[in-house]
Design a protein around this motif. Structure first.
Motif, PDB file in Angstrom:
ATOM      1  N   ILE A 239      -4.475   0.718  -5.517  1.00 22.48           N
ATOM      2  CA  ILE A 239      -5.071   1.728  -4.650  1.00 22.48           C
ATOM      3  C   ILE A 239      -5.349   2.863  -5.419  1.00 22.48           C
ATOM      4  CG2 ILE A 239      -2.694   2.399  -4.230  1.00 22.48           C
ATOM      5  CD1 ILE A 239      -3.368   3.419  -1.441  1.00 22.48           C
ATOM      6  N   SER A 240      -6.216   3.629  -5.175  1.00 22.67           N
ATOM      7  CA  SER A 240      -6.381   4.970  -6.155  1.00 22.67           C
ATOM      8  C   SER A 240      -5.338   6.035  -6.029  1.00 22.67           C
ATOM      9  CB  SER A 240      -7.906   5.520  -6.056  1.00 22.67           C
ATOM     10  OG  SER A 240      -7.974   6.427  -4.904  1.00 22.67           O
ATOM     11  N   TRP A 241      -5.115   6.559  -6.934  1.00 16.24           N
ATOM     12  CA  TRP A 241      -4.035   7.942  -7.000  1.00 16.24           C
ATOM     13  C   TRP A 241      -4.460   9.018  -5.893  1.00 16.24           C
ATOM     14  CZ3 TRP A 241       0.867   7.735  -7.321  1.00 16.24           C
ATOM     15  CH2 TRP A 241       1.388   9.026  -7.531  1.00 16.24           C
ATOM     16  N   ASN A 242      -5.864   8.953  -5.706  1.00 14.94           N
ATOM     17  CA  ASN A 242      -6.443  10.083  -4.820  1.00 14.94           C
ATOM     18  C   ASN A 242      -6.019   9.735  -3.320  1.00 14.94           C
ATOM     19  OD1 ASN A 242      -7.179  12.228  -6.619  1.00 14.94           O
ATOM     20  ND2 ASN A 242      -9.162  11.220  -6.774  1.00 14.94           N
ATOM     21  N   LYS A 243      -6.113   8.391  -3.042  1.00 18.97           N
ATOM     22  CA  LYS A 243      -5.603   7.870  -1.705  1.00 18.97           C
ATOM     23  C   LYS A 243      -4.333   7.959  -1.481  1.00 18.97           C
ATOM     24  CE  LYS A 243      -9.767   4.522  -1.189  1.00 18.97           C
ATOM     25  NZ  LYS A 243     -10.135   3.313  -1.429  1.00 18.97           N
TER      26      LYS A 243
ATOM     27  N   PRO B 103       0.091   1.288   2.460  1.00 12.26           N
ATOM     28  CA  PRO B 103       0.079   0.005   2.924  1.00 12.26           C
ATOM     29  C   PRO B 103       1.148  -0.554   1.784  1.00 12.26           C
ATOM     30  CG  PRO B 103      -2.301   0.492   2.306  1.00 12.26           C
ATOM     31  CD  PRO B 103      -1.197   1.613   1.981  1.00 12.26           C
ATOM     32  N   PRO B 104       1.741  -1.944   2.290  1.00 15.45           N
ATOM     33  CA  PRO B 104       2.714  -2.342   1.423  1.00 15.45           C
ATOM     34  C   PRO B 104       2.284  -2.931   0.369  1.00 15.45           C
ATOM     35  CG  PRO B 104       2.300  -3.852   3.209  1.00 15.45           C
ATOM     36  CD  PRO B 104       1.567  -2.627   3.501  1.00 15.45           C
ATOM     37  N   ASN B 105       3.023  -3.087  -0.815  1.00 13.89           N
ATOM     38  CA  ASN B 105       2.568  -3.747  -2.177  1.00 13.89           C
ATOM     39  C   ASN B 105       1.583  -3.016  -2.762  1.00 13.89           C
ATOM     40  OD1 ASN B 105       4.444  -5.675  -1.584  1.00 13.89           O
ATOM     41  ND2 ASN B 105       2.906  -6.720  -0.388  1.00 13.89           N
ATOM     42  N   VAL B 106       1.550  -1.729  -2.750  1.00 12.99           N
ATOM     43  CA  VAL B 106       0.443  -0.798  -3.578  1.00 12.99           C
ATOM     44  C   VAL B 106       1.043   0.116  -4.514  1.00 12.99           C
ATOM     45  CG1 VAL B 106      -1.397  -1.492  -1.644  1.00 12.99           C
ATOM     46  CG2 VAL B 106      -0.151   0.827  -1.619  1.00 12.99           C
ATOM     47  N   ALA B 107       2.238   0.481  -4.229  1.00 10.74           N
ATOM     48  CA  ALA B 107       3.007   1.572  -4.762  1.00 10.74           C
ATOM     49  C   ALA B 107       4.497   1.187  -5.083  1.00 10.74           C
ATOM     50  CB  ALA B 107       2.789   2.952  -4.238  1.00 10.74           C
ATOM     51  N   SER B 108       4.968   2.079  -6.018  1.00 11.73           N
ATOM     52  CA  SER B 108       6.196   2.156  -6.501  1.00 11.73           C
ATOM     53  C   SER B 108       6.912   3.219  -6.787  1.00 11.73           C
ATOM     54  CB  SER B 108       6.605   1.164  -7.854  1.00 11.73           C
ATOM     55  OG  SER B 108       6.213  -0.104  -7.795  1.00 11.73           O
TER      56      SER B 108
ATOM     57  N   PRO C 275       9.284  -1.138  -5.108  1.00  9.73           N
ATOM     58  CA  PRO C 275       8.159  -1.008  -4.174  1.00  9.73           C
ATOM     59  C   PRO C 275       8.626   0.056  -3.016  1.00  9.73           C
ATOM     60  CG  PRO C 275       8.668  -3.101  -4.473  1.00  9.73           C
ATOM     61  CD  PRO C 275       9.994  -2.497  -5.277  1.00  9.73           C
ATOM     62  N   THR C 276       7.563   0.789  -2.601  1.00  9.30           N
ATOM     63  CA  THR C 276       7.721   1.752  -1.615  1.00  9.30           C
ATOM     64  C   THR C 276       6.348   1.965  -0.852  1.00  9.30           C
ATOM     65  OG1 THR C 276       8.315   4.120  -0.991  1.00  9.30           O
ATOM     66  CG2 THR C 276       7.198   3.794  -2.988  1.00  9.30           C
ATOM     67  N   THR C 277       6.479   2.260   0.670  1.00  6.71           N
ATOM     68  CA  THR C 277       5.402   2.582   1.215  1.00  6.71           C
ATOM     69  C   THR C 277       5.513   4.065   1.739  1.00  6.71           C
ATOM     70  OG1 THR C 277       6.486   1.968   3.379  1.00  6.71           O
ATOM     71  CG2 THR C 277       5.312   0.526   2.335  1.00  6.71           C
ATOM     72  N   ASP C 278       6.437   4.814   1.243  1.00  8.57           N
ATOM     73  CA  ASP C 278       6.406   6.345   1.577  1.00  8.57           C
ATOM     74  C   ASP C 278       5.498   6.950   0.128  1.00  8.57           C
ATOM     75  OD1 ASP C 278       7.163   8.932   1.431  1.00  8.57           O
ATOM     76  OD2 ASP C 278       9.327   8.540   1.453  1.00  8.57           O
ATOM     77  N   ALA C 279       4.424   7.630   0.855  1.00  7.47           N
ATOM     78  CA  ALA C 279       3.591   8.400  -0.058  1.00  7.47           C
ATOM     79  C   ALA C 279       4.222   9.365  -0.949  1.00  7.47           C
ATOM     80  CB  ALA C 279       2.098   8.851   0.511  1.00  7.47           C
ATOM     81  N   ASN C 280       5.377  10.094  -0.371  1.00 10.03           N
ATOM     82  CA  ASN C 280       5.697  11.099  -1.060  1.00 10.03           C
ATOM     83  C   ASN C 280       6.766  10.541  -2.089  1.00 10.03           C
ATOM     84  OD1 ASN C 280       4.946  13.494   0.257  1.00 10.03           O
ATOM     85  ND2 ASN C 280       5.865  12.804   2.085  1.00 10.03           N
ATOM     86  N   ALA C 281       7.284   9.463  -2.039  1.00  8.90           N
ATOM     87  CA  ALA C 281       8.232   8.868  -2.880  1.00  8.90           C
ATOM     88  C   ALA C 281       7.395   8.245  -4.061  1.00  8.90           C
ATOM     89  CB  ALA C 281       9.189   7.749  -2.313  1.00  8.90           C
TER      90      ALA C 281
END
Lengths: 342, 342
Positions: B180-184, B196-201, B207-213
């Protein structure tokens, strides 16, 4: 895989067998298969030898091809491989790309009427021997699910990029644009093992982990791998004016005498046209080292090519492991392989 | 996103604002932002305008840069962008790559000391206007988890490849090498939506789905996207001799006057050096059509660029949708944007 083979003996026997068959490119085929097995890529290594022998015997692969330029300009070339072993036509092509890079800084070579070329790394690494960045691509018969649909759209169309480092063998990314290579699916079938989840679908496009039911594989990273596979097909099949994925015959299930007309695409780029060559290597080494330095014993960080380098060290010392069915196939080609068993 | 803006008015107001600031490249910045929003890539569209105004006002972006070749040879060039708007330096660079392709069939241009260049497609599509295949890459500050580890290793380092088609706008793959792009991620934060799952940590690599975390994003396709991201960094930061990912300042959280020294890499390739130009377009069109033909109403198969083409048609007719916070930011730059509201 308890049996191990001495790589130097395997190399010699393969070369002798191909020379006895009168096949041009014996050195490259043997060197590619053995080096690929030494690097741990068993799906594209010595296990393919019996297939290649059948292919050249039956006439799919030309014994005495005339590999000739069709079109050539400052930085570009199109080669007609005349159905040569892909290991040979790819080696001719990457050498040509390097010659172009020597002349103008960068070279791009498309190859048509070729055959299966084994591991892409074999060619891209040849560019590094001349100090260049190497790029190698090939098309293949359609085995990857067209993203969104339920049918096969493109081949596993690999991407390989290499670059010289300062203090070790080159950086080497060699990846199928599918989530798994088809040869790995065949390996799982042979060993009776299941597939990992989310890498393959059955003939109706439904996900499966049953290697026998697998009729197509998934693109890596969903639509992105699918898009990259399409780019590879464009560079190979479209630029070379050869057949494209769904027009290509499957490697193993087609009549062995049928010619496949595989297309490849190669590039070489001279980093010294951008930055002093030693500075390029030093900085790429520093980048690679900094990434590795982000890892820990528990969570190691590798860079592309690291697993292959580690396996190479081990196999160069202890020999190439092979399972009994594959060994039997080699011995059926010639009992000379007996001498390679350690 | 109920408010819609007239793209022609947005284009005019942005251009006027940048000209009033005395910034070179106003045409390219405005055209890139508006066309990118029209194509639906909101993360790299008109919403970035207030940031760019702050950047050029504070001196991160040079108002009157001298974009000059550092080194040049047959098929290659290195440009020093002198901290110009990336939209300008990238346009100069892809034009240079096309000039080289016109001369020798292929051109490669590395750019150093640049700034954020927006959407890579803006440049690669310019190559198609001259009948060439376009390739655009950029590095970015380290935001992607180094595969295997728990820390950020590389930027979201996008890959963009374009090619002219016979009967429609070019094929256009424009993908971050991250999942996923950082701007997203920033967009999800702003809208209070989960990822979404599995795109950020998170900052410890979990792994996290919390955009703030979210503190880092995943490479696309696990180690393959990580490897491609490293290749992009090599082509950009190493070939241009600029800083590499972990040395680059973050776009939004660094002092706005700080210069980022982003590097880009562009290529143009003339398909007519390989196959007659019209045949290239016809066969690529046939390939694209055959893939689409594998789909059904229930399971459509698209090719790269199709979603953007569909959104373009809709937005060119109905205007560019924008959420209230982003609209407020535009209006804070200048109330002239009021005239764009439909």
């Amino acid at each position: 895989m308890s049996t191990r083979l001495a790589s130097d003996v395997v190399l010699r026997v393969m070369r002798e067998q191909l020379v006895a068959l009168g096949a041009a490119g014996a050195d490259h085929v043997a060197a590619s298969l053995v080096s690929t097995s030494l690097r741990g890529t068993d799906s594209h290594g010595i296990g393919l030898f019996p297939h290649y022998v059948r292919a050249v015997t039956a006439g799919r692969v030309a014994k005495a091809p005339r590999i000739e330029p069709v079109q050539e300009s400052g930085a570009t070339c199109v080669l007609d491989a005349d159905h040569a072993f892909g290991h040979l036509s790819g080696s001719v092509a990457i050498a040509k790309a390097c010659d172009l890079a020597e002349s103008v800084g960068m070279g791009a070579v498309a190859v048509r009427n070729s055959t299966h070329f084994g591991a892409a790394a074999y060619f891209a690494l040849q560019a590094c021997e001349r100090g260049y960045l190497g790029f190698a691509f090939t098309n293949a018969d359609a085995l990857v699910r067209a993203w969104g649909g339920r049918a096969r759209g493109l081949g596993t169309n690999p991407i390989c990029v290499t670059a010289p480092l300062e203090r070790e063998e080159p950086l080497c990314l060699d990846m199928a644009t599918s989530a798994i290579s088809w040869n790995k699916v065949l390996g799982a079938r042979r060993r009776g093992e299941p597939l990992p989840p989310n890498v393959a679908s059955d003939s109706s496009g439904e996900p499966t982990t049953d290697a026998n039911a697998a009729a197509m594989v998934e693109p890596v990273g969903t639509y992105k791998g699918y898009g990259l596979g399409l780019v590879v097909e464009m560079l190979c099949g479209v630029l070379s004016d050869g057949p494209i994925g769904h027009e290509l015959l499957p490697m193993f299930t087609s009549p062995i005498e049928a010619r496949r007309k595989i297309s490849h695409f190669f590039m070489a780029l001279d980093p010294a046209r951008f930055v002093p060559a030693d500075r390029f290597r030093t900085r790429l080494q520093a980048l690679v080292d900094s990434l590795r330095g982000l890892g820990s014993a528990e969570h190691p960080v590798l860079v592309p090519g690291d697993p292959e380098k580690a396996i190479y060290l081990e196999r160069a010392r202890d020999g190439i492991p092979i399972d009994q069915p594959k060994l039997d196939e080699l011995l059926a080609v010639t009992p000379d392989f007996q001498a390679a068993i350690l």
